[in-house]
Design an enzyme around this catalytic site. Sequence first.
Site, mmCIF file in Angstrom:
data_model
loop_
_atom_site.group_PDB
_atom_site.id
_atom_site.type_symbol
_atom_site.label_atom_id
_atom_site.label_comp_id
_atom_site.label_asym_id
_atom_site.label_seq_id
_atom_site.Cartn_x
_atom_site.Cartn_y
_atom_site.Cartn_z
ATOM 1 N N GLY A 1 0.148 -7.392 5.871
ATOM 2 C CA GLY A 1 0.694 -7.797 4.575
ATOM 3 C C GLY A 1 2.112 -8.314 4.753
ATOM 4 O O GLY A 1 2.344 -9.317 5.443
ATOM 5 N N VAL B 1 0.833 -1.208 0.000
ATOM 6 C CA VAL B 1 0.000 0.000 0.000
ATOM 7 C C VAL B 1 0.873 1.265 0.000
ATOM 8 O O VAL B 1 0.516 2.284 -0.603
ATOM 9 C CB VAL B 1 -1.028 -0.050 1.163
ATOM 10 C CG1 VAL B 1 -0.392 0.121 2.511
ATOM 11 C CG2 VAL B 1 -2.128 0.969 0.947
ATOM 12 N N ASP B 2 2.009 1.195 0.650
ATOM 13 C CA ASP B 2 2.966 2.312 0.692
ATOM 14 C C ASP B 2 3.396 2.703 -0.730
ATOM 15 O O ASP B 2 3.341 3.891 -1.129
ATOM 16 C CB ASP B 2 4.176 1.861 1.534
ATOM 17 C CG ASP B 2 5.107 2.991 1.933
ATOM 18 O OD1 ASP B 2 4.782 4.162 1.654
ATOM 19 O OD2 ASP B 2 6.162 2.683 2.529
HETATM 20 N N1 AR6 Z 1 -5.367 -0.036 -0.912
HETATM 21 C C1 AR6 Z 1 -5.688 -0.658 0.260
HETATM 22 N N2 AR6 Z 1 -4.987 -1.682 0.774
HETATM 23 C C2 AR6 Z 1 -3.910 -2.109 0.081
HETATM 24 C C3 AR6 Z 1 -3.482 -1.521 -1.139
HETATM 25 C C4 AR6 Z 1 -4.269 -0.445 -1.629
HETATM 26 N N3 AR6 Z 1 -3.967 0.186 -2.758
HETATM 27 N N4 AR6 Z 1 -2.372 -2.186 -1.565
HETATM 28 C C5 AR6 Z 1 -2.124 -3.165 -0.667
HETATM 29 N N5 AR6 Z 1 -3.038 -3.130 0.325
HETATM 30 P P1 AR6 Z 1 1.379 -4.039 3.226
HETATM 31 P P2 AR6 Z 1 2.434 -3.918 5.985
HETATM 32 C C6 AR6 Z 1 -3.196 -3.978 1.518
HETATM 33 O O1 AR6 Z 1 2.289 -5.168 2.898
HETATM 34 O O2 AR6 Z 1 2.116 -5.348 6.231
HETATM 35 C C7 AR6 Z 1 5.727 -1.774 2.558
HETATM 36 O O3 AR6 Z 1 6.796 -2.146 1.715
HETATM 37 C C8 AR6 Z 1 -2.539 -5.338 1.533
HETATM 38 O O4 AR6 Z 1 -3.286 -6.268 0.757
HETATM 39 O O5 AR6 Z 1 1.211 -2.948 2.241
HETATM 40 O O6 AR6 Z 1 2.095 -2.915 7.051
HETATM 41 C C9 AR6 Z 1 6.133 -0.699 3.569
HETATM 42 O O7 AR6 Z 1 7.094 0.197 3.039
HETATM 43 C C10 AR6 Z 1 -2.611 -5.656 3.035
HETATM 44 O O8 AR6 Z 1 -3.927 -6.128 3.366
HETATM 45 O O9 AR6 Z 1 1.778 -3.321 4.630
HETATM 46 C C11 AR6 Z 1 6.684 -1.521 4.695
HETATM 47 O O10 AR6 Z 1 8.040 -1.848 4.473
HETATM 48 C C12 AR6 Z 1 -2.427 -4.286 3.686
HETATM 49 O O11 AR6 Z 1 -2.610 -3.321 2.633
HETATM 50 C C13 AR6 Z 1 5.834 -2.762 4.687
HETATM 51 O O12 AR6 Z 1 5.356 -2.899 3.347
HETATM 52 C C14 AR6 Z 1 -1.055 -4.063 4.302
HETATM 53 O O13 AR6 Z 1 -0.047 -4.701 3.537
HETATM 54 C C15 AR6 Z 1 4.648 -2.632 5.596
HETATM 55 O O14 AR6 Z 1 3.994 -3.854 5.686
#
Ligand code: AR6
Length: 169
Positions: free
Chosen positions: A118, A32-33
Amino acid sequence: MAFDVIRGDITKMRVDAIVNAANTTLLGGGGVDGAIHQAAGPQLLAVCRPLHGCQTGEAKITPGFKLPAKFVIHTPGPIWRGGTHHEAELLHNSYLNSLKLAEKNQCQSVAFPSISTGVYRFPLNEGAKIAVATILKFLKTATFVKDVTMVCFDEGTYEAYLMAIKAVG
Ligand code: AR6
């Protein structure tokens, strides 16, 4: 006051603030980042650089630039390390400190992704319960924050949040 769980893409949300599941560098990443930085444009990274990162469970705010959202609230959630490293407390802090920052900036509507569930591997059902409990409690006492939406990117995450509402709400 309203709390909603939807399936969708958080970068499309026309709200006062979206929350970014960031890392402690605040310099972008995947998931998401990456999607938020991509949609906001390079100005977002330019204003994140001088923030010099953010500690796990804390939160920092920037403009949304090209996003439909006015602000982005960046919070690094905990990396799951078996559950014995204060992960639950740190995840609670991420939601709470993001909401406090939204309140301080007089945001009415806030959208969250599922923080830490995630790449950071926080167990989904437990993470969803922490999110729902923290948000519902905060909404009872908030002045400005009135509408909070959990934006779930995939069906499994969406189902987990619906279950968490039944369990907690
Ligand atoms: N809209 C909403 N949710 C989303 C989107 C979107 N566009 N894209 C992904 N998700 P993660 P974390 C969901 O891995 O576990 C990054 O590299 C995804 O399916 O994004 O907190 C950062 O820089 C999941 O349910 O975040 C950190 O290094 C949720 O967002 C690390 O990942 C969170 O997944 C953070 O890991």
